[in-house]
Motif scaffolding. Structure first.
Motif, PDB file in Angstrom:
ATOM      1  N   GLY A  94       3.107  -1.123  -4.095  1.00 39.89           N
ATOM      2  CA  GLY A  94       3.041  -1.591  -2.714  1.00 39.89           C
ATOM      3  C   GLY A  94       3.742  -2.904  -2.450  1.00 39.89           C
ATOM      4  N   TYR A  95       3.490  -3.906  -3.287  1.00 45.15           N
ATOM      5  CA  TYR A  95       4.103  -5.203  -3.031  1.00 45.15           C
ATOM      6  C   TYR A  95       5.614  -5.180  -3.230  1.00 45.15           C
ATOM      7  CZ  TYR A  95      -0.183  -7.555  -1.914  1.00 45.15           C
ATOM      8  OH  TYR A  95      -1.333  -7.933  -1.272  1.00 45.15           O
ATOM      9  N   GLU A  96       6.114  -4.332  -4.094  1.00 42.32           N
ATOM     10  CA  GLU A  96       7.568  -4.183  -4.229  1.00 42.32           C
ATOM     11  C   GLU A  96       8.151  -3.608  -2.942  1.00 42.32           C
ATOM     12  OE1 GLU A  96       8.292  -3.394  -8.972  1.00 42.32           O
ATOM     13  OE2 GLU A  96       7.540  -1.720  -7.770  1.00 42.32           O
ATOM     14  N   LEU A  97       7.441  -2.690  -2.325  1.00 36.29           N
ATOM     15  CA  LEU A  97       7.898  -2.098  -1.066  1.00 36.29           C
ATOM     16  C   LEU A  97       7.869  -3.129   0.059  1.00 36.29           C
ATOM     17  CD1 LEU A  97       6.026   1.274  -1.514  1.00 36.29           C
ATOM     18  CD2 LEU A  97       8.509   0.947  -1.620  1.00 36.29           C
ATOM     19  N   ILE A  98       6.825  -3.938   0.081  1.00 37.42           N
ATOM     20  CA  ILE A  98       6.738  -5.000   1.089  1.00 37.42           C
ATOM     21  C   ILE A  98       7.914  -5.953   0.937  1.00 37.42           C
ATOM     22  CG2 ILE A  98       5.403  -7.047   1.780  1.00 37.42           C
ATOM     23  CD1 ILE A  98       2.851  -5.358   1.057  1.00 37.42           C
ATOM     24  N   ARG A  99       8.182  -6.383  -0.286  1.00 32.64           N
ATOM     25  CA  ARG A  99       9.299  -7.307  -0.538  1.00 32.64           C
ATOM     26  C   ARG A  99      10.646  -6.658  -0.201  1.00 32.64           C
ATOM     27  NH1 ARG A  99       6.335  -8.767  -5.210  1.00 32.64           N
ATOM     28  NH2 ARG A  99       7.653  -7.430  -6.466  1.00 32.64           N
ATOM     29  N   ALA A 100      10.786  -5.382  -0.501  1.00 31.61           N
ATOM     30  CA  ALA A 100      12.049  -4.693  -0.206  1.00 31.61           C
ATOM     31  C   ALA A 100      12.332  -4.698   1.289  1.00 31.61           C
ATOM     32  CB  ALA A 100      12.018  -3.260  -0.743  1.00 31.61           C
ATOM     33  N   LEU A 101      11.312  -4.453   2.100  1.00 25.05           N
ATOM     34  CA  LEU A 101      11.518  -4.463   3.550  1.00 25.05           C
ATOM     35  C   LEU A 101      11.762  -5.878   4.063  1.00 25.05           C
ATOM     36  CD1 LEU A 101       8.984  -1.749   4.671  1.00 25.05           C
ATOM     37  CD2 LEU A 101      11.459  -1.722   4.967  1.00 25.05           C
ATOM     38  N   GLU A 102      11.075  -6.844   3.495  1.00 23.34           N
ATOM     39  CA  GLU A 102      11.308  -8.226   3.904  1.00 23.34           C
ATOM     40  C   GLU A 102      12.741  -8.646   3.580  1.00 23.34           C
ATOM     41  OE1 GLU A 102       9.089 -12.528   3.637  1.00 23.34           O
ATOM     42  OE2 GLU A 102       8.878 -11.169   1.925  1.00 23.34           O
ATOM     43  N   GLU A 103      13.209  -8.303   2.394  1.00 21.35           N
ATOM     44  CA  GLU A 103      14.581  -8.648   2.005  1.00 21.35           C
ATOM     45  C   GLU A 103      15.595  -7.919   2.878  1.00 21.35           C
ATOM     46  OE1 GLU A 103      14.983  -7.904  -2.181  1.00 21.35           O
ATOM     47  OE2 GLU A 103      13.404  -9.355  -2.676  1.00 21.35           O
ATOM     48  N   ARG A 104      15.328  -6.663   3.164  1.00 23.61           N
ATOM     49  CA  ARG A 104      16.267  -5.856   3.955  1.00 23.61           C
ATOM     50  C   ARG A 104      16.444  -6.412   5.357  1.00 23.61           C
ATOM     51  NH1 ARG A 104      17.415   0.158   2.794  1.00 23.61           N
ATOM     52  NH2 ARG A 104      19.261   0.320   4.061  1.00 23.61           N
ATOM     53  N   THR A 105      15.403  -7.064   5.882  1.00 26.31           N
ATOM     54  CA  THR A 105      15.475  -7.624   7.234  1.00 26.31           C
ATOM     55  C   THR A 105      15.716  -9.122   7.228  1.00 26.31           C
ATOM     56  OG1 THR A 105      13.074  -7.958   7.340  1.00 26.31           O
ATOM     57  CG2 THR A 105      13.934  -5.846   8.168  1.00 26.31           C
ATOM     58  N   GLY A 106      16.132  -9.659   6.094  1.00 26.15           N
ATOM     59  CA  GLY A 106      16.413 -11.089   6.028  1.00 26.15           C
ATOM     60  C   GLY A 106      15.194 -11.943   6.318  1.00 26.15           C
ATOM     61  N   GLY A 107      14.009 -11.412   6.041  1.00 28.47           N
ATOM     62  CA  GLY A 107      12.777 -12.156   6.278  1.00 28.47           C
ATOM     63  C   GLY A 107      12.201 -11.968   7.669  1.00 28.47           C
ATOM     64  N   ALA A 108      12.865 -11.202   8.519  1.00 30.97           N
ATOM     65  CA  ALA A 108      12.396 -11.018   9.892  1.00 30.97           C
ATOM     66  C   ALA A 108      11.160 -10.134   9.970  1.00 30.97           C
ATOM     67  CB  ALA A 108      13.508 -10.404  10.743  1.00 30.97           C
ATOM     68  N   TYR A 109      10.985  -9.245   9.035  1.00 28.10           N
ATOM     69  CA  TYR A 109       9.852  -8.327   9.068  1.00 28.10           C
ATOM     70  C   TYR A 109       9.291  -8.163   7.672  1.00 28.10           C
ATOM     71  CZ  TYR A 109       7.265  -3.936   9.133  1.00 28.10           C
ATOM     72  OH  TYR A 109       6.305  -2.981   8.964  1.00 28.10           O
ATOM     73  N   ARG A 110       7.993  -8.378   7.574  1.00 29.58           N
ATOM     74  CA  ARG A 110       7.280  -8.181   6.310  1.00 29.58           C
ATOM     75  C   ARG A 110       6.015  -7.417   6.637  1.00 29.58           C
ATOM     76  NH1 ARG A 110       3.458 -11.105   2.670  1.00 29.58           N
ATOM     77  NH2 ARG A 110       4.199 -10.629   0.576  1.00 29.58           N
ATOM     78  N   SER A 118       2.423  -5.793   6.488  1.00 30.37           N
ATOM     79  CA  SER A 118       1.204  -6.280   5.844  1.00 30.37           C
ATOM     80  C   SER A 118       0.696  -5.249   4.843  1.00 30.37           C
ATOM     81  CB  SER A 118       0.128  -6.538   6.894  1.00 30.37           C
ATOM     82  OG  SER A 118      -0.367  -5.310   7.396  1.00 30.37           O
ATOM     83  N   PRO A 119      -0.020  -5.706   3.822  1.00 25.99           N
ATOM     84  CA  PRO A 119      -0.650  -4.759   2.898  1.00 25.99           C
ATOM     85  C   PRO A 119      -1.576  -3.789   3.640  1.00 25.99           C
ATOM     86  CG  PRO A 119      -0.725  -6.969   1.978  1.00 25.99           C
ATOM     87  CD  PRO A 119      -0.215  -7.096   3.391  1.00 25.99           C
ATOM     88  N   GLY A 120      -2.169  -4.257   4.741  1.00 27.22           N
ATOM     89  CA  GLY A 120      -3.053  -3.414   5.541  1.00 27.22           C
ATOM     90  C   GLY A 120      -2.335  -2.277   6.240  1.00 27.22           C
ATOM     91  N   ALA A 121      -1.019  -2.364   6.348  1.00 29.32           N
ATOM     92  CA  ALA A 121      -0.226  -1.258   6.896  1.00 29.32           C
ATOM     93  C   ALA A 121       0.348  -0.406   5.772  1.00 29.32           C
ATOM     94  CB  ALA A 121       0.898  -1.796   7.775  1.00 29.32           C
ATOM     95  N   VAL A 122       0.773  -1.055   4.691  1.00 33.52           N
ATOM     96  CA  VAL A 122       1.469  -0.349   3.612  1.00 33.52           C
ATOM     97  C   VAL A 122       0.522   0.524   2.782  1.00 33.52           C
ATOM     98  CG1 VAL A 122       2.739  -0.683   1.440  1.00 33.52           C
ATOM     99  CG2 VAL A 122       3.388  -1.955   3.499  1.00 33.52           C
ATOM    100  N   TYR A 123      -0.596  -0.044   2.330  1.00 37.11           N
ATOM    101  CA  TYR A 123      -1.445   0.716   1.411  1.00 37.11           C
ATOM    102  C   TYR A 123      -2.091   1.954   2.043  1.00 37.11           C
ATOM    103  CZ  TYR A 123      -0.474  -2.530  -2.279  1.00 37.11           C
ATOM    104  OH  TYR A 123       0.181  -3.262  -3.232  1.00 37.11           O
ATOM    105  N   PRO A 124      -2.567   1.886   3.280  1.00 34.12           N
ATOM    106  CA  PRO A 124      -3.057   3.135   3.894  1.00 34.12           C
ATOM    107  C   PRO A 124      -1.943   4.173   4.083  1.00 34.12           C
ATOM    108  CG  PRO A 124      -3.935   1.241   5.048  1.00 34.12           C
ATOM    109  CD  PRO A 124      -2.897   0.722   4.088  1.00 34.12           C
ATOM    110  N   THR A 125      -0.731   3.705   4.356  1.00 35.12           N
ATOM    111  CA  THR A 125       0.396   4.626   4.502  1.00 35.12           C
ATOM    112  C   THR A 125       0.715   5.291   3.171  1.00 35.12           C
ATOM    113  OG1 THR A 125       1.266   3.294   6.329  1.00 35.12           O
ATOM    114  CG2 THR A 125       2.781   4.854   5.284  1.00 35.12           C
ATOM    115  N   LEU A 126       0.655   4.526   2.086  1.00 33.62           N
ATOM    116  CA  LEU A 126       0.864   5.107   0.760  1.00 33.62           C
ATOM    117  C   LEU A 126      -0.221   6.137   0.439  1.00 33.62           C
ATOM    118  CD1 LEU A 126       1.940   1.919  -1.214  1.00 33.62           C
ATOM    119  CD2 LEU A 126       3.384   3.884  -0.621  1.00 33.62           C
TER     120      LEU A 126
END
Length: 160
Positions: free
Chosen positions: A35-51, A53-61
């Protein structure tokens, strides 16, 4: 709508309802991740504009796992890593056009926000340097030098 830890634009501007599901599936399709690798990947992809939350990522996983699109495997340090299943690849292939469009929007955000992200990072660096310097104490001459440096920087920025 959720904001990524108080930074950047709202998620709704970039991802519609259900988009995160296929964005995560696409990222997992590229390489298994936790999960945290996915969060970081999206943050990096958007230049830090979007990260997200774990509360969105983990239920989606968990949803993707329930749907049979990913499976959890044990990774280093006891974290769950997710890998895509054949059924997940088929679902992703059916949504590839939408996923490509979502990633194009995210990439645009990253390019547009890169300069602002650098400025925010630099501001945090100055803030940290000031806190560290002032915590060591300063005499009148040092305080005046610091103020002069900051005043000069403000003037130069204003005149850009």
């Amino acid at each position: 709508m959720s904001r990524g830890h108080g930074r950047g634009p709202r998620i709704g501007r970039f991802l519609e309802h259900g988009d995160l599901r296929f964005v995560l599936l696409a990222l997992i399709g590229e390489t298994p991740a936790h999960g945290y690798e996915l969060i970081r990947a999206l943050e990096e992809r958007t230049g830090g504009a979007y990260r997200p939350s774990p509360g969105a990522v983990y239920p989606t996983l968990a949803l993707l796992e329930d749907e049979g699109y990913v499976r959890a495997t044990e990774a280093a340090a006891g974290r769950k890593a997710y890998e895509i299943t054949d059924e997940g690849r088929q679902a992703l292939a059916r949504q590839q056009g939408s996923v490509d469009a979502i990633f194009a929007r995210l990439d645009t955000v990253g390019a547009d926000d890169a300069g602002r992200h650098k400025v925010r990072r630099a501001m945090e660096n100055v803030k940290t340097a000031l806190k560290l310097r002032l915590s060591r104490g300063s005499d009148q001459a040092q305080a005046e030098q610091i103020a002069a440096i900051l005043d000069e920087a403000a003037s130069r920025i204003e005149n850009l």
